[in-house]
Scaffold this motif. Structure first.
Motif, mmCIF file in Angstrom:
data_model
loop_
_atom_site.group_PDB
_atom_site.id
_atom_site.type_symbol
_atom_site.label_atom_id
_atom_site.label_comp_id
_atom_site.label_asym_id
_atom_site.label_seq_id
_atom_site.Cartn_x
_atom_site.Cartn_y
_atom_site.Cartn_z
ATOM 1 N N LYS A 97 -24.861 -36.608 -15.757
ATOM 2 C CA LYS A 97 -24.760 -37.648 -14.723
ATOM 3 C C LYS A 97 -23.847 -38.801 -15.130
ATOM 4 N N GLY A 98 -23.834 -39.113 -16.414
ATOM 5 C CA GLY A 98 -23.209 -40.340 -16.880
ATOM 6 C C GLY A 98 -21.727 -40.455 -16.596
ATOM 7 N N LEU A 99 -20.950 -39.422 -16.906
ATOM 8 C CA LEU A 99 -19.508 -39.492 -16.715
ATOM 9 C C LEU A 99 -19.143 -39.585 -15.244
ATOM 10 N N HIS A 100 -19.819 -38.795 -14.405
ATOM 11 C CA HIS A 100 -19.520 -38.819 -12.970
ATOM 12 C C HIS A 100 -19.766 -40.210 -12.387
ATOM 13 N N GLU A 101 -20.903 -40.801 -12.736
ATOM 14 C CA GLU A 101 -21.203 -42.130 -12.204
ATOM 15 C C GLU A 101 -20.216 -43.171 -12.725
ATOM 16 N N TYR A 102 -19.866 -43.075 -13.995
ATOM 17 C CA TYR A 102 -18.896 -44.018 -14.575
ATOM 18 C C TYR A 102 -17.551 -43.921 -13.853
ATOM 19 N N ILE A 103 -17.109 -42.702 -13.592
ATOM 20 C CA ILE A 103 -15.806 -42.508 -12.950
ATOM 21 C C ILE A 103 -15.822 -42.995 -11.506
ATOM 22 N N THR A 104 -16.880 -42.700 -10.770
ATOM 23 C CA THR A 104 -16.938 -43.148 -9.371
ATOM 24 C C THR A 104 -17.032 -44.661 -9.262
ATOM 25 N N GLN A 105 -17.529 -45.322 -10.299
ATOM 26 C CA GLN A 105 -17.609 -46.781 -10.293
ATOM 27 C C GLN A 105 -16.313 -47.448 -10.751
ATOM 28 N N ASN A 106 -15.453 -46.691 -11.421
ATOM 29 C CA ASN A 106 -14.262 -47.293 -12.018
ATOM 30 C C ASN A 106 -12.942 -46.683 -11.556
ATOM 31 N N ARG A 107 -12.983 -45.686 -10.703
ATOM 32 C CA ARG A 107 -11.763 -45.042 -10.222
ATOM 33 C C ARG A 107 -11.745 -45.015 -8.691
ATOM 34 N N GLU A 108 -10.539 -44.829 -8.154
ATOM 35 C CA GLU A 108 -10.385 -44.660 -6.711
ATOM 36 C C GLU A 108 -10.766 -43.238 -6.310
ATOM 37 N N GLU A 109 -11.125 -43.066 -5.035
ATOM 38 C CA GLU A 109 -11.517 -41.739 -4.562
ATOM 39 C C GLU A 109 -10.390 -40.730 -4.670
ATOM 40 N N SER A 110 -9.162 -41.211 -4.696
ATOM 41 C CA SER A 110 -8.008 -40.318 -4.808
ATOM 42 C C SER A 110 -7.786 -39.801 -6.227
ATOM 43 N N ASP A 111 -8.507 -40.358 -7.195
ATOM 44 C CA ASP A 111 -8.340 -39.957 -8.594
ATOM 45 C C ASP A 111 -8.788 -38.499 -8.773
ATOM 46 N N PRO A 112 -8.032 -37.679 -9.515
ATOM 47 C CA PRO A 112 -8.393 -36.263 -9.718
ATOM 48 C C PRO A 112 -9.775 -36.058 -10.332
ATOM 49 N N LEU A 113 -10.268 -37.053 -11.098
ATOM 50 C CA LEU A 113 -11.568 -36.903 -11.736
ATOM 51 C C LEU A 113 -12.729 -37.410 -10.877
ATOM 52 N N TYR A 114 -12.412 -37.980 -9.730
ATOM 53 C CA TYR A 114 -13.458 -38.633 -8.930
ATOM 54 C C TYR A 114 -14.584 -37.664 -8.562
ATOM 55 N N ASN A 115 -14.229 -36.450 -8.223
ATOM 56 C CA ASN A 115 -15.244 -35.453 -7.847
ATOM 57 C C ASN A 115 -15.376 -34.346 -8.894
ATOM 58 N N ALA A 116 -14.905 -34.641 -10.093
ATOM 59 C CA ALA A 116 -14.957 -33.619 -11.150
ATOM 60 C C ALA A 116 -16.394 -33.316 -11.558
ATOM 61 N N GLN A 117 -16.630 -32.072 -11.912
ATOM 62 C CA GLN A 117 -17.927 -31.650 -12.432
ATOM 63 C C GLN A 117 -17.808 -31.463 -13.942
ATOM 64 N N PHE A 118 -18.721 -32.069 -14.681
ATOM 65 C CA PHE A 118 -18.701 -31.979 -16.134
ATOM 66 C C PHE A 118 -19.812 -31.048 -16.607
ATOM 67 N N ALA A 119 -19.440 -30.090 -17.456
ATOM 68 C CA ALA A 119 -20.428 -29.135 -17.987
ATOM 69 C C ALA A 119 -21.318 -29.785 -19.034
ATOM 70 N N GLN A 120 -20.765 -30.756 -19.781
ATOM 71 C CA GLN A 120 -21.476 -31.334 -20.913
ATOM 72 C C GLN A 120 -22.669 -32.184 -20.483
ATOM 73 N N GLY A 121 -23.848 -31.842 -20.994
ATOM 74 C CA GLY A 121 -25.034 -32.643 -20.722
ATOM 75 C C GLY A 121 -24.927 -34.008 -21.378
ATOM 76 N N ASP A 122 -25.563 -35.005 -20.781
ATOM 77 C CA ASP A 122 -25.468 -36.367 -21.322
ATOM 78 C C ASP A 122 -26.128 -36.498 -22.686
ATOM 79 N N VAL A 123 -27.254 -35.835 -22.882
ATOM 80 C CA VAL A 123 -27.957 -35.897 -24.163
ATOM 81 C C VAL A 123 -28.294 -34.471 -24.599
ATOM 82 N N VAL A 124 -27.834 -34.112 -25.779
ATOM 83 C CA VAL A 124 -28.111 -32.787 -26.342
ATOM 84 C C VAL A 124 -28.962 -32.962 -27.591
#
Length: 416
Positions: free
Chosen positions: A224-251
């Motif tokens: 959850k962490g990276l997605h929320e950070y990116i949506t709070q700090n990037r524009e919707e047009s940014d390639p990472l705005y809707n990116a899905q990250f495989a890495q869990g926040d805490v392992v």
């Protein structure tokens, strides 16, 4: 000892930082080493490294984007590898086959086969490989090691460590900064950076030198962490705005040793928090807790009425008795509060004497294998996996421990 001639491969943030903070002083002030060649896939980074050397008054090194050209230089005694994680083992194997002593920066492996390739190449060629795990030389890590060896902690039963480091900015800017973490976090779910937390613990538990890791199990939280950070700090047009990250926040990874001890390590890099390695040692007579920098010795503190804040920071009171010799003699300099300075001087000493290094190829293979094993365990719902014995059974009867000025293995511990 002779002046060491070396080549360095990889000049991202870590590589260039090491060059400026540690290797340049070793060359210009101590005359211990000579930089013969610098290499990076990106030509501008290789040229930046060369410029740093020239600006410091050194002769301009050979500059290339092909690491094989570095390995072809006969006068080079050793190579330091600080490239992207994916390239570490391929370059290390090629370097050992070329007869170059290897200094390998930290990172996790992508397969167990790669770890065996590292070990088998070293054994077949007789060329050494040292994992440059600076945290094994941390002030408190070595102090805890010294406390254990002097019996102050009793028999160690459980250890904990973590890489608790908010890397959201670094990861999300991976494309702009040409940093490998971004692609790893997008495509993998694993304990991707285990050696900082596990290395110091492995030395305390005599791993590969009288003890070994038998099994491992890993589990990962949701991402959850990276997605929320990116949506709070990037524009919707940014390639990472809707990116899905495989890495869990805490392992979380749990290991069991041949002597019955347990080890828990945690990767925690995509949620807001302060930095910590969570280094914790629990023994039958005492404990050390990094997060409060506190020592608890049975009989010295009231265990039933202990108010933690009264002991926060009390580890400094134990320095006179337990501070490791390396830190007693250390004049502050180098990166990461001196850890980088020490690990590279250990590397220099081992290469100059052409002996087994303090963190050897068996350590490197084991520490790095945690990444590949954790990825498999997570994909299987936290399955318990067997951990290979990369020493081929030599772990319980090592006879090749070198007594070095910068050594951290104690020969007496293994002659039982």
């Amino acid at each position: 000892m002779k002046k060491l001639k070396y080549g360095m491969i990889g000049f991202g943030c870590r590589g260039l930082g090491l060059l400026k903070a540690v290797l340049l002083p070793m060359q210009t002030e101590e005359s211990l080493i000579e930089t013969v060649a610098v290499c990076d896939l990106y030509e501008d980074r290789a040229n930046d490294a060369a410029k740093a050397l020239v600006d410091a008054g050194c002769e301009r090194p050979f500059v290339t984007t092909d690491y094989k050209q570095v390995l072809d230089i006969k006068e080079i005694d050793a190579v330091i590898i600080s490239a992207a994680w994916e390239a570490h083992i391929d370059i290390a194997v090629a370097a050992m086959k070329a007869g170059k002593y290897v200094g390998l920066e930290v990172g996790g492996a992508y397969s167990i086969e790669d770890c065996w390739r590292l070990v088998n190449t070293s054994e077949e060629t007789g060329v050494h490989c040292m994992l440059l795990e600076n945290c094994c030389y941390g002030k408190r890590e070595l102090m805890a090691l010294n406390m254990y060896r002097q019996g102050a902690l009793g028999d160690v039963v459980h250890c904990e460590g973590g890489y608790h480091h908010d890397l959201r900015y670094e990861i999300s800017n991976g494309k702009e900064n040409r940093h490998y973490r971004l692609r790893n976090y997008m495509n993998r779910n694993c304990e991707n950076y285990p050696t900082h937390e596990f290395g110091p613990i492995a030395k305390i538990l005599d791993i590969n030198n009288g003890n070994r890791i038998l099994s491992l199990s890993s589990t990962a939280s949701c991402s959850k962490g990276l997605h929320e950070y990116i949506t709070q700090n990037r524009e919707e047009s940014d390639p990472l705005y809707n990116a899905q990250f495989a890495q869990g926040d805490v392992v979380t990874t749990i290991m069991k040793t041949a002597k019955g001890q347990t080890v828990t390590i945690v990767l925690d890099t995509t949620l807001p928090r302060a930095y910590s390695r969570g280094f914790t040692i629990r023994g039958t007579k005492g404990a050390y807790f990094e997060d409060t920098d506190s020592v608890f010795i049975d009989g010295e503190h009231n265990k039933f009425e202990w108010e933690p804040k009264k002991l926060w920071g009390n580890a400094a009171e134990y320095e006179d008795k337990y501070l490791h010799t390396l830190w007693k003699n250390y004049v502050p300099r180098g990166g990461h509060d001196g850890m980088d300075w020490m690990v590279f001087h250990a590397f220099y000493e081992a290469v100059s004497k052409n002996v087994r290094p303090p963190i050897d190829v068996y350590d490197a293979a084991l520490y790095m294998s945690i990444t590949a094993l954790s990825e498999q365990s997570i994909s299987m719902g936290g399955a318990v996996l067997s951990v290979p014995d990369f020493t081929h059974g030599k772990w319980h009867n090592r006879s090749d421990i070198e007594e070095l000025e910068y050594g951290i293995d104690d020969i007496k511990e293994y002659i039982r």
